[in-house]
Every structure is written in C-alpha cells, then in structure tokens.
Design an enzyme around this catalytic site. Structure first.
Site, PDB file in Angstrom:
ATOM      1  N   HIS A 169     -25.492  10.376 -76.470  1.00 39.98           N
ATOM      2  CA  HIS A 169     -25.528  10.604 -77.919  1.00 39.98           C
ATOM      3  C   HIS A 169     -24.115  10.692 -78.480  1.00 39.98           C
ATOM      4  O   HIS A 169     -23.130  10.873 -77.743  1.00 39.98           O
ATOM      5  CB  HIS A 169     -26.293  11.888 -78.262  1.00 39.98           C
ATOM      6  CG  HIS A 169     -25.660  13.138 -77.712  1.00 39.98           C
ATOM      7  ND1 HIS A 169     -25.801  13.526 -76.393  1.00 39.98           N
ATOM      8  CD2 HIS A 169     -24.879  14.084 -78.300  1.00 39.98           C
ATOM      9  CE1 HIS A 169     -25.142  14.650 -76.196  1.00 39.98           C
ATOM     10  NE2 HIS A 169     -24.565  15.015 -77.337  1.00 39.98           N
ATOM     11  N   HIS A 216     -24.948  15.297 -71.217  1.00 42.42           N
ATOM     12  CA  HIS A 216     -24.802  16.557 -70.508  1.00 42.42           C
ATOM     13  C   HIS A 216     -25.654  16.530 -69.241  1.00 42.42           C
ATOM     14  O   HIS A 216     -26.737  15.937 -69.222  1.00 42.42           O
ATOM     15  CB  HIS A 216     -25.209  17.717 -71.406  1.00 42.42           C
ATOM     16  CG  HIS A 216     -24.536  17.693 -72.745  1.00 42.42           C
ATOM     17  ND1 HIS A 216     -23.164  17.724 -72.883  1.00 42.42           N
ATOM     18  CD2 HIS A 216     -25.034  17.614 -74.005  1.00 42.42           C
ATOM     19  CE1 HIS A 216     -22.858  17.673 -74.167  1.00 42.42           C
ATOM     20  NE2 HIS A 216     -23.968  17.601 -74.861  1.00 42.42           N
ATOM     21  N   GLN A 231     -21.438  10.809 -75.422  1.00 41.86           N
ATOM     22  CA  GLN A 231     -21.455  11.807 -74.365  1.00 41.86           C
ATOM     23  C   GLN A 231     -22.863  12.133 -73.926  1.00 41.86           C
ATOM     24  O   GLN A 231     -23.838  11.841 -74.619  1.00 41.86           O
ATOM     25  CB  GLN A 231     -20.753  13.077 -74.829  1.00 41.86           C
ATOM     26  CG  GLN A 231     -21.359  13.704 -76.080  1.00 41.86           C
ATOM     27  CD  GLN A 231     -20.541  14.862 -76.598  1.00 41.86           C
ATOM     28  OE1 GLN A 231     -20.838  16.018 -76.320  1.00 41.86           O
ATOM     29  NE2 GLN A 231     -19.478  14.542 -77.348  1.00 41.86           N
ATOM     30  N   ARG A 272     -18.300  11.948 -70.799  1.00 39.65           N
ATOM     31  CA  ARG A 272     -18.036  11.036 -71.916  1.00 39.65           C
ATOM     32  C   ARG A 272     -18.251   9.588 -71.510  1.00 39.65           C
ATOM     33  O   ARG A 272     -17.998   9.214 -70.362  1.00 39.65           O
ATOM     34  CB  ARG A 272     -16.624  11.246 -72.453  1.00 39.65           C
ATOM     35  CG  ARG A 272     -16.429  12.635 -73.058  1.00 39.65           C
ATOM     36  CD  ARG A 272     -15.019  12.857 -73.561  1.00 39.65           C
ATOM     37  NE  ARG A 272     -14.907  14.186 -74.165  1.00 39.65           N
ATOM     38  CZ  ARG A 272     -14.630  15.287 -73.474  1.00 39.65           C
ATOM     39  NH1 ARG A 272     -14.431  15.206 -72.164  1.00 39.65           N
ATOM     40  NH2 ARG A 272     -14.552  16.452 -74.083  1.00 39.65           N
TER      41      ARG A 272
END
Length: 406
Positions: free
Chosen positions: A265, A99, A97, A284
C-alpha cells in the site's frame, strides 16, 4: 485520567498546514509535519502531564506499573501497551510498503539481531519483533493505493494506455491472471535494469498523458493521474510501475481502511486517524530513496488479488460508532457530540482519548480534564466510570482501547 501530549514527527511527505491547523498552531509550520504519535512506542512515546505540570513518557509510566496501567491486558501483551494511535497528515505520497506477519517479524528481527545490524541502521528491516496491522480513518478526503487489483482489470488498464512497450508485460499477466502472475510482473518491474527502466517508464507516462487527454471512456483516469503524480514526486522510480498493479481508493471523512500483514500500500494524500499494533516494521517496495530489500519484501508480500472494502462505522450502542477489525491489539470508537448534549460513558482503560474537533470534558469522581482539538488523554486500567461531554459547541473524539471489545 491524565493529559497526553503527542509526539510530533516530521517527514518530507508531511503537511505544513494540516496538523498545525488541527492543533491550533500558526500556519504554515516551519517543517512538514507528518504524524502525531499518541502511544508508548520506544521510538517516540507520548508524554503524560500531571496536575503539577511534570511530564513522564507513557512508555516509562506503563513500564513502571503495567498491572495498574494496563490491567488484564498486561499479561496478554507482556506488560506493553499493544497499540499506537496517530494522526497522519500526508501532503505527498508515502512509500510503497507492506508490514510483516507476527511470525515474519519475529524471524526477521532475530535474524538481523544475529547479524548485528544496528537498530538505527538504514539497512535494518525489522526494528522490533511485532506485526503491524493498521486501520486508518479519514478526517478529510483521503487517497490511497492498497492491495493488488484483479489481474484481469490490470491487463485492461495496461492495454488502455496503448503503450507498445507495455504489450509484453500485459501479455505476461494475461497468460497467468492470478497471484503467481502478479508476483512475476511485480518482481520483474522492481528489478528492471536501469537502462530498461529509463526507457519504459517515460513511455508509460506519455501513455498516461495521451489517455487523459483523449476522448471517450476514461475509466482508469484516477490510475493514470496517480502514475503521473508519483513520477513527479519520485522520478525514475520503479515503484511508479508497481503502483499500476494496486487498487486506487478514496476514503470520505469517517470511512476507514484496514490493512493486514502483507498488503502492499501507499497513502497518497489526506488527513486521518491511524491505529496499529505497536510496531514500526516497514518493508518498502519503491517511491522512496530509503532502503528497499527486494528479497525480504517478496517474502512478506501477499500477492492474492483483493478488493479491499471501505470500513464503515457501526453503531456501538453507547453513543459511539466503532470500526470493526480482526486485530486483537486495538479497537477504535468515534464519538460525535452535539452542542449541549449530555454526558456519555467511556470504555474502561487502558485507552487513549484523541480530540479531533471542538473541546471535550472528561469527568471522574469530581475531577475533570479538558481535551482540546489535537490533544489527548491517557486512561489507565485503574480509571473507571469516566464520562465525556462537549464544551461550548459540538465535539468529536476518538477512543482507542485494547481489542477485547471487538
């Protein structure tokens, strides 16, 4: 200062022992317990317990009087607590995933709102309009994949496995060993047709087995073992191939890892304290049965190779150590109190105290509050001159506050 009761989150990758043991509950737990949230996120806020035993969600408490609870942080963060503090317990690997940045989160959130995608839809990428920089600090040995490895080292890894089917991909990256080459290879792997993936992945896993059972140098042993473990947990998932492109990290207790926007990560296993901006936005990239939006993921990923440094705590001069990050939303300090030690001053609120070992007594104006292992306390901006001391033995606790102290 008030007792803060964390919100327990159960996910399949969680542990039936780690959080239960930490909090002094029976082991094993009925379900895998993954996270304990101490914050004011709308999805699952922690609860403040008054002296009368009545509980109120921290979200409602802050929204009811943001100036009192947050002080100077209220106007800076639109009257919301800007961080979310967690204890994370991973027994199995989490999904690959990343962000978004603040700008990407605002844009994506507005776009999905215009498209009228329900907030609880499994197809939703953005559940709020905030970014999510995050820091994890290991309480026990903590394993992770994070950031794209130097492409030249990845070429060495792919060739060391001696899998003929990997030759073309290794040559592709060797011809362009930079962020553009990584983008091309990553995109190729996570969009492979099922027939190609079902032939390539078993060959790669066989190569990992041969590599680990052979003689001579095994400098990529951790990476090969990780690929096999991921394939067992997520059979047939293209994320197993993508994981070969990432740095493999081990944090020892007390060490930290900071992840900025765009860093791909996956946490593999371990117990840690995690703090992040108050967001639940996740894009994801594999190792999951959940929604993977490849175009949107590619929009937010940072393919620049990076050797993510382990963050070591620095003495803060007040009896604590701090974990320095560039995030304005949060700062994290750790206190390790010896048995019989005196009182130490805490930072003024707003803040959250989280006890991870022993028992801590918080004192203010003749009042006291005991915080036991796995428990927390809410410190409002109206609270000041709070001191802490260990009770009946050594104690460890973390103190999270707004990042103005960084």
């Amino acid at each position: 200062m008030h007792e803060l009761v964390g919100a327990l989150r159960t996910y399949a990758w969680g542990s039936r022992t780690a959080l239960a043991q930490l909090c002094g509950r029976p082991v094993p737990s009925a379900h895998p317990e993954a996270e304990l949230w101490f914050g004011a996120h709308p999805a699952d806020p922690a609860h403040v317990r008054g002296l009368d035993g009545v509980t109120t969600s921290l979200l409602e408490l802050v929204a009811g009087d943001p100036d009192r609870e947050l002080g100077a942080a209220a106007p800076a963060f639109d009257g919301k607590l800007p961080f979310l503090l967690k204890i994370l317990a991973a027994e199995e690997p989490l999904s690959l995933q990343a962000h978004p940045s603040a700008a990407q989160a605002r844009s994506g959130f507005e776009q999905e709102n215009r498209a009228k995608v329900p907030l609880d839809s499994p197809m939703r990428n953005y559940r709020d309009d905030n970014h999510k920089p995050e820091l994890v600090v290991a309480l026990e040995r903590f394993e992770a994949l994070a950031g794209f490895r130097d492409p030249r080292r990845t070429v060495e890894l792919l060739r060391a496995l001696q899998v003929p089917q990997l030759g073309w991909y290794a040559d592709l990256l060797a011809a362009q060993p930079d962020s553009a080459g990584l983008r091309t290879l990553f995109t190729t792997w996570i969009t492979l047709p099922h027939g190609v993936l079902s032939a390539l992945l078993p060959a790669v896993l066989d190569g990992c087995v041969r590599y680990l059972s052979g003689k001579g140098s095994r400098e990529f042993a951790a990476e090969a073992r990780t690929a096999l473990e991921l394939a067992e947990a997520y059979p047939g998932d293209a994320g197993v191939l993508a994981a070969l492109l990432l740095n493999r990290l081990t944090l020892e207790p007390g060490q930290g890892l900071f992840l900025a926007a765009g860093n791909l990560h996956a946490y593999l296993r371990g117990l840690g304290v995690e703090i992040m901006a108050n967001s639940d936005n996740v894009l994801r990239g594999g190792l999951t049965p959940k929604h993977v939006d490849v175009p949107e993921l590619l929009r937010v990923l940072d393919f620049e190779p990076i050797d993510l440094p382990v963050i070591l705590p620095e003495p803060a001069g007040d009896g604590s150590v701090r974990y320095r990050t560039p995030a304005p939303e949060f700062a994290l300090h750790r206190f390790d109190l010896a048995a019989g030690s005196g009182q130490v001053p805490l930072h003024d609120g707003p803040g959250i105290v989280l006890c991870t070992s022993g028992v801590v007594r918080l004192l203010r104006d003749g009042a006291e509050l005991l915080v036991t292992r796995g428990g927390g306390a809410w410190i409002s901006a109206a609270d000041s001159a709070i001191r802490a001391q260990a009770v009946d033995g050594p104690a460890q606790f973390f103190c999270a506050c707004v990042g103005r102290t960084n």
